[in-house]
Design a protein around this motif. Sequence first.
Motif, mmCIF file in Angstrom:
data_model
loop_
_atom_site.group_PDB
_atom_site.id
_atom_site.type_symbol
_atom_site.label_atom_id
_atom_site.label_comp_id
_atom_site.label_asym_id
_atom_site.label_seq_id
_atom_site.Cartn_x
_atom_site.Cartn_y
_atom_site.Cartn_z
ATOM 1 N N GLN A 265 -11.505 -19.013 7.959
ATOM 2 C CA GLN A 265 -11.495 -19.680 6.654
ATOM 3 C C GLN A 265 -10.372 -19.145 5.777
ATOM 4 O O GLN A 265 -9.629 -19.906 5.147
ATOM 5 N N LEU A 266 -10.254 -17.842 5.734
ATOM 6 C CA LEU A 266 -9.290 -17.231 4.820
ATOM 7 C C LEU A 266 -7.860 -17.532 5.234
ATOM 8 O O LEU A 266 -7.002 -17.834 4.392
ATOM 9 N N PHE A 267 -7.592 -17.453 6.539
ATOM 10 C CA PHE A 267 -6.229 -17.648 7.023
ATOM 11 C C PHE A 267 -6.044 -19.017 7.685
ATOM 12 O O PHE A 267 -5.210 -19.184 8.574
ATOM 13 N N GLY A 268 -6.787 -19.981 7.183
ATOM 14 C CA GLY A 268 -6.633 -21.342 7.677
ATOM 15 C C GLY A 268 -5.701 -22.178 6.842
ATOM 16 O O GLY A 268 -5.246 -23.237 7.279
ATOM 17 N N THR A 269 -5.396 -21.713 5.618
ATOM 18 C CA THR A 269 -4.542 -22.473 4.712
ATOM 19 C C THR A 269 -3.564 -21.531 4.021
ATOM 20 O O THR A 269 -3.777 -20.307 3.954
ATOM 21 N N VAL A 270 -2.511 -22.079 3.481
ATOM 22 C CA VAL A 270 -1.554 -21.278 2.721
ATOM 23 C C VAL A 270 -2.224 -20.672 1.493
ATOM 24 O O VAL A 270 -1.998 -19.511 1.154
ATOM 25 N N SER A 271 -3.077 -21.457 0.844
ATOM 26 C CA SER A 271 -3.742 -20.934 -0.358
ATOM 27 C C SER A 271 -4.678 -19.781 -0.002
ATOM 28 O O SER A 271 -4.774 -18.798 -0.745
ATOM 29 N N GLY A 272 -5.359 -19.883 1.134
ATOM 30 C CA GLY A 272 -6.222 -18.786 1.550
ATOM 31 C C GLY A 272 -5.429 -17.537 1.865
ATOM 32 O O GLY A 272 -5.808 -16.419 1.470
ATOM 33 N N ALA A 273 -4.308 -17.683 2.570
ATOM 34 C CA ALA A 273 -3.462 -16.537 2.870
ATOM 35 C C ALA A 273 -2.883 -15.936 1.593
ATOM 36 O O ALA A 273 -2.769 -14.703 1.458
ATOM 37 N N THR A 274 -2.521 -16.792 0.643
ATOM 38 C CA THR A 274 -2.019 -16.300 -0.641
ATOM 39 C C THR A 274 -3.072 -15.465 -1.352
ATOM 40 O O THR A 274 -2.788 -14.398 -1.910
ATOM 41 N N THR A 275 -4.301 -15.939 -1.319
ATOM 42 C CA THR A 275 -5.402 -15.206 -1.929
ATOM 43 C C THR A 275 -5.551 -13.826 -1.292
ATOM 44 O O THR A 275 -5.735 -12.822 -1.985
ATOM 45 N N ALA A 276 -5.453 -13.775 0.028
ATOM 46 C CA ALA A 276 -5.579 -12.493 0.726
ATOM 47 C C ALA A 276 -4.450 -11.546 0.338
ATOM 48 O O ALA A 276 -4.672 -10.343 0.138
ATOM 49 N N VAL A 277 -3.248 -12.060 0.218
ATOM 50 C CA VAL A 277 -2.112 -11.211 -0.137
ATOM 51 C C VAL A 277 -2.226 -10.721 -1.575
ATOM 52 O O VAL A 277 -1.919 -9.560 -1.874
ATOM 53 N N VAL A 278 -2.687 -11.579 -2.471
ATOM 54 C CA VAL A 278 -2.925 -11.127 -3.849
ATOM 55 C C VAL A 278 -3.955 -10.002 -3.854
ATOM 56 O O VAL A 278 -3.848 -9.043 -4.616
ATOM 57 N N GLY A 279 -4.952 -10.108 -2.969
ATOM 58 C CA GLY A 279 -5.914 -9.016 -2.838
ATOM 59 C C GLY A 279 -5.263 -7.727 -2.383
ATOM 60 O O GLY A 279 -5.679 -6.637 -2.775
ATOM 61 N N ALA A 280 -4.228 -7.826 -1.556
ATOM 62 C CA ALA A 280 -3.503 -6.628 -1.131
ATOM 63 C C ALA A 280 -2.680 -6.043 -2.278
ATOM 64 O O ALA A 280 -2.496 -4.828 -2.367
ATOM 65 N N TYR A 281 -2.175 -6.890 -3.158
ATOM 66 C CA TYR A 281 -1.471 -6.406 -4.351
ATOM 67 C C TYR A 281 -2.416 -5.641 -5.289
ATOM 68 O O TYR A 281 -1.991 -4.748 -6.014
ATOM 69 N N ASP A 282 -3.684 -6.053 -5.318
ATOM 70 C CA ASP A 282 -4.620 -5.552 -6.326
ATOM 71 C C ASP A 282 -4.685 -4.028 -6.405
ATOM 72 O O ASP A 282 -4.896 -3.466 -7.471
ATOM 73 N N LEU A 283 -4.533 -3.360 -5.266
ATOM 74 C CA LEU A 283 -4.691 -1.905 -5.257
ATOM 75 C C LEU A 283 -3.542 -1.186 -5.934
ATOM 76 O O LEU A 283 -3.633 0.033 -6.171
ATOM 77 N N LEU A 284 -2.474 -1.879 -6.283
ATOM 78 C CA LEU A 284 -1.394 -1.248 -7.044
ATOM 79 C C LEU A 284 -1.832 -0.938 -8.468
ATOM 80 O O LEU A 284 -1.351 0.029 -9.071
#
Length: 598
Positions: free
Chosen positions: A40-59
Amino acid sequence: MKITNLRLTLGAAALALLAGLSACKDYLDVTPDAFYTTEQLFGTVSGATTAVVGAYDLLSGDRTYGTRLNLYYPYDTDELIGAPGVANAGNRGLARYKALPTNAEVVNPWNDLYVGVERANICIKNIPQMALYRNGTSADTAALHRLYGEVLTLRAQYLYELIRNWGDVPAPLVPTNAAASFQLPSVNRNLTLDTLIANLGKASKLVPWRTNAGAPSERITKGAVKALRARLALQRGGYSANARTGVIERPADYLRYYAIAQQECADLMRNRNQHTLNTSFYDLFKSINEQRREAANEIMFEVAMGGSNSVSDSKHGYYDGPRLNASPIFGSSQGSIVAVPTYFYAFDSTDVRRDITLTPYTIGSTNNQAGTALAVVTNGKFRRNWRVPTLTGTGNYLGYNWVLIRFADVLLMFAEAENELNGPTTAAKNALLEVRTRAFAGNATRAAANLDLTTKTSFFTTLQKERLLEFGGEGIRKYDLLRWGQLATKLAETKAELAKMQLGQAPYNTVPQYQYFRVVNGQVQWARSFYRPSPAATPTGTTRVNWRLAVDAAYLTNTRPGGTGLAADFVPNAGKELLPIPQSTIDTDLNVKQNFGY
């Protein structure tokens, strides 16, 4: 524009679920509260974008670049002193070089950095496997390639922070597998840096230049990747403390990495339409406080902050900056970071950076400034009273972004690498002098006066000081000294200089014992030069404060073990260049050994 506005629908819980995390490893332990499948998460560009924003969050947030990594970890040095006071089980234990493996300020950032690594690893594994990554529309594939480059860069930043603070650390490069062993071994930091430098070479081909990246935001672009790659290369080519013996070592192949740094910086310098030096040092830092973009795009990589909370915002301008006490206009701040008195006098009297980097004033309940003693001058690049719009009250979070890399660093990294490889070439001199000329308001003659740039050694000495003056309060100096193998040397030299200042010996023989100020339109106006002895009597209409007299015998005593001042408990050759590995990790992972000296 804050990247926090781009945080879509995914929280930490969904990413934790995908990671298959286990409580066996505290620095990878997150409890899932929501459910998303990988598909589900990596099925669309928007889902992948959401996951990457989550990776930014820890900054962002208190435990990383909101407070700990940049306001606690970089001090004490020969520039600034973090929260004066006797070493404790918190921030002052870090500043006095007496941190404990159980210190929460050691444990929590360690944990959050590894969560950042894990989130990045999830994206790094899954994005290239997406059908859209290979077979989507041109827009989809471009977006996903960019996202992939961003998470490669984020992982490099998180692991770089772990390496420069803890040395040889576990370096997971794939997502955690719940069925696999959690006994992750420590990895030689140079091997990890080699991998990250290679990853960043790939990432720089995937992400766009700033001008091709769409609407301005804090997302990573090509300039940031290349600048970070140069920084990691200098780290790889520099000195570091052996985690087992404490010996300060430099790899034999260091010139290879200086060449990488030189090449990356040279490429950035050929693309001045993307990033260049802001002509105004004042405007550069006012833009951060006024929460606007600066015109030259000197800021290449910054952490987005916002939300007025401990998870996504920062305490810049509250924990540091000038002390404000119940100002009805500007509110209150702690002003916990103070300048080493000799740092004030490292600046030339006409260097515009001094009065932006350092703030010899406070603001009280009348909204008027008042001058301070030399021993309690604070750092000043982040100031609550510069905030636009103003914010009253005692709230800790001001929404100030944290700058990770700016173009001035590119110029000085180039100068350093070029000098190391080829000596003080014209190109190396020009890069250094470009930064320095801005500091003298464009006066190139004044900027070059009394500089010795004739030999490799003298150029390097000049460059070391230039970095000290340029990056004060930006969390860089300590790590420069570490990679140069000079932390112990510079701390000892600074304490010796403070002793000269206390006695009024050269070069401090003309530093006044007292200073005098008046308040004009709410602003401090110093009545006397900082570079001439005090008059016999207090000038009419002024208030006197201790200046050189503030650096007294008690001040010097407090720089010794058990004291409250500059690196009081630092002991050379005792392994304090690195932080202790958290005890909770040592207890749960038999493959990780404690650093020397703890």
